[in-house]
Scaffold this motif. Structure first.
Motif, PDB file in Angstrom:
ATOM      1  N   UNK A 221       9.053  -0.262  -3.115  1.00 31.65           N
ATOM      2  CA  UNK A 221       8.549  -0.011  -4.241  1.00 31.65           C
ATOM      3  C   UNK A 221       7.046   0.638  -4.812  1.00 31.65           C
ATOM      4  N   UNK A 222       7.122   2.209  -5.446  1.00 34.93           N
ATOM      5  CA  UNK A 222       5.718   2.352  -5.171  1.00 34.93           C
ATOM      6  C   UNK A 222       4.723   3.024  -6.348  1.00 34.93           C
ATOM      7  N   UNK A 223       5.992   2.816  -7.289  1.00 33.40           N
ATOM      8  CA  UNK A 223       5.389   2.907  -8.917  1.00 33.40           C
ATOM      9  C   UNK A 223       5.920   2.655 -10.103  1.00 33.40           C
ATOM     10  N   UNK A 224       6.064   2.000 -10.980  1.00 33.89           N
ATOM     11  CA  UNK A 224       6.283   1.908 -12.688  1.00 33.89           C
ATOM     12  C   UNK A 224       6.444   1.965 -13.219  1.00 33.89           C
ATOM     13  N   UNK A 225       6.962   2.931 -14.507  1.00 29.67           N
ATOM     14  CA  UNK A 225       7.384   3.617 -14.939  1.00 29.67           C
ATOM     15  C   UNK A 225       7.208   2.820 -16.107  1.00 29.67           C
ATOM     16  N   UNK A 226       6.262   3.120 -17.413  1.00 31.26           N
ATOM     17  CA  UNK A 226       6.462   2.598 -18.453  1.00 31.26           C
ATOM     18  C   UNK A 226       6.678   3.682 -19.643  1.00 31.26           C
ATOM     19  N   UNK A 227       7.816   3.322 -20.009  1.00 30.26           N
ATOM     20  CA  UNK A 227       8.347   4.306 -21.339  1.00 30.26           C
ATOM     21  C   UNK A 227       7.256   3.680 -22.572  1.00 30.26           C
TER      22      UNK A 227
ATOM     23  N   UNK B  14       3.367  -0.832  -9.069  1.00 27.85           N
ATOM     24  CA  UNK B  14       4.462  -2.079  -9.456  1.00 27.85           C
ATOM     25  C   UNK B  14       4.461  -3.200  -9.561  1.00 27.85           C
ATOM     26  N   UNK B  15       3.655  -3.780  -8.571  1.00 30.86           N
ATOM     27  CA  UNK B  15       3.143  -4.920  -9.262  1.00 30.86           C
ATOM     28  C   UNK B  15       2.696  -5.791 -10.650  1.00 30.86           C
TER      29      UNK B  15
ATOM     30  N   UNK C 150       0.900  -1.295  -0.147  1.00 33.56           N
ATOM     31  CA  UNK C 150       0.354  -0.327   0.198  1.00 33.56           C
ATOM     32  C   UNK C 150       0.791   1.080  -0.002  1.00 33.56           C
ATOM     33  N   UNK C 151       0.610   1.853  -0.883  1.00 34.59           N
ATOM     34  CA  UNK C 151       1.964   3.441  -1.114  1.00 34.59           C
ATOM     35  C   UNK C 151       0.657   4.412  -0.168  1.00 34.59           C
ATOM     36  N   UNK C 152       1.652   4.964   1.006  1.00 37.18           N
ATOM     37  CA  UNK C 152       1.485   5.791   1.949  1.00 37.18           C
ATOM     38  C   UNK C 152       2.055   6.889   1.808  1.00 37.18           C
ATOM     39  N   UNK C 153       1.592   7.925   2.330  1.00 38.15           N
ATOM     40  CA  UNK C 153       1.855   9.679   1.623  1.00 38.15           C
ATOM     41  C   UNK C 153       2.217   9.542   1.086  1.00 38.15           C
ATOM     42  N   UNK C 154       3.617   9.750   1.824  1.00 40.71           N
ATOM     43  CA  UNK C 154       4.920   9.826   0.845  1.00 40.71           C
ATOM     44  C   UNK C 154       5.625   9.191  -0.024  1.00 40.71           C
ATOM     45  N   UNK C 155       4.838   8.117  -0.754  1.00 40.77           N
ATOM     46  CA  UNK C 155       4.676   7.015  -1.898  1.00 40.77           C
ATOM     47  C   UNK C 155       3.537   8.064  -2.621  1.00 40.77           C
TER      48      UNK C 155
END
Length: 122
Positions: free
Chosen positions: A43-49, A27-28, A1-6
């Protein structure tokens, strides 16, 4: 779970990812070619280029939005400047890059090559 910082981190990187024409994913759901970004050890986010050709289309659309008019409506000097900026960003290393740019500027490929060569001579 993404917290406030994430969530703050995701909000901070979103404009950059949008400018590149990328996509944010959980990220999953990241694939082997995606870039997973971590914040504070998680891990908070993945980027698809984007594919390079899609990225060029995205860059051209962004330039058009910034100019406020279709790129084809620019004068010759402004079109030459667009070509200089695109060359600096690697647009002409993309397959069909010259054709894509020529179409967006409403000029021939020959004209784009002339703009590129003029910069090298000057």
């Amino acid at each position: 779970m993404t917290g406030v910082g994430g969530e703050t981190f995701i909000a901070a990187v979103k404009p950059l990812v949008d400018a590149m024409g990328g996509e944010l994913l959980p990220p999953d759901e990241a694939g082997p070619d995606d870039v997973v970004l971590a914040w504070e050890g998680a891990d908070v986010v993945a980027v698809r280029l984007p594919q390079l050709a899609d990225s060029l289309d995205h860059i051209l659309a962004a330039m058009e939005r910034r100019k406020g008019v279709p790129l084809a409506d620019l004068d010759r000097k402004a079109k030459q400047e667009v070509v200089r900026v695109l060359e600096a960003r690697g647009a002409f290393s993309v397959r069909h890059g010259v054709e894509t740019v020529a179409s967006a500027l409403g000029v021939s490929r020959f004209t784009v090559y002339n703009y590129l060569n003029r910069d090298k001579e000057g």
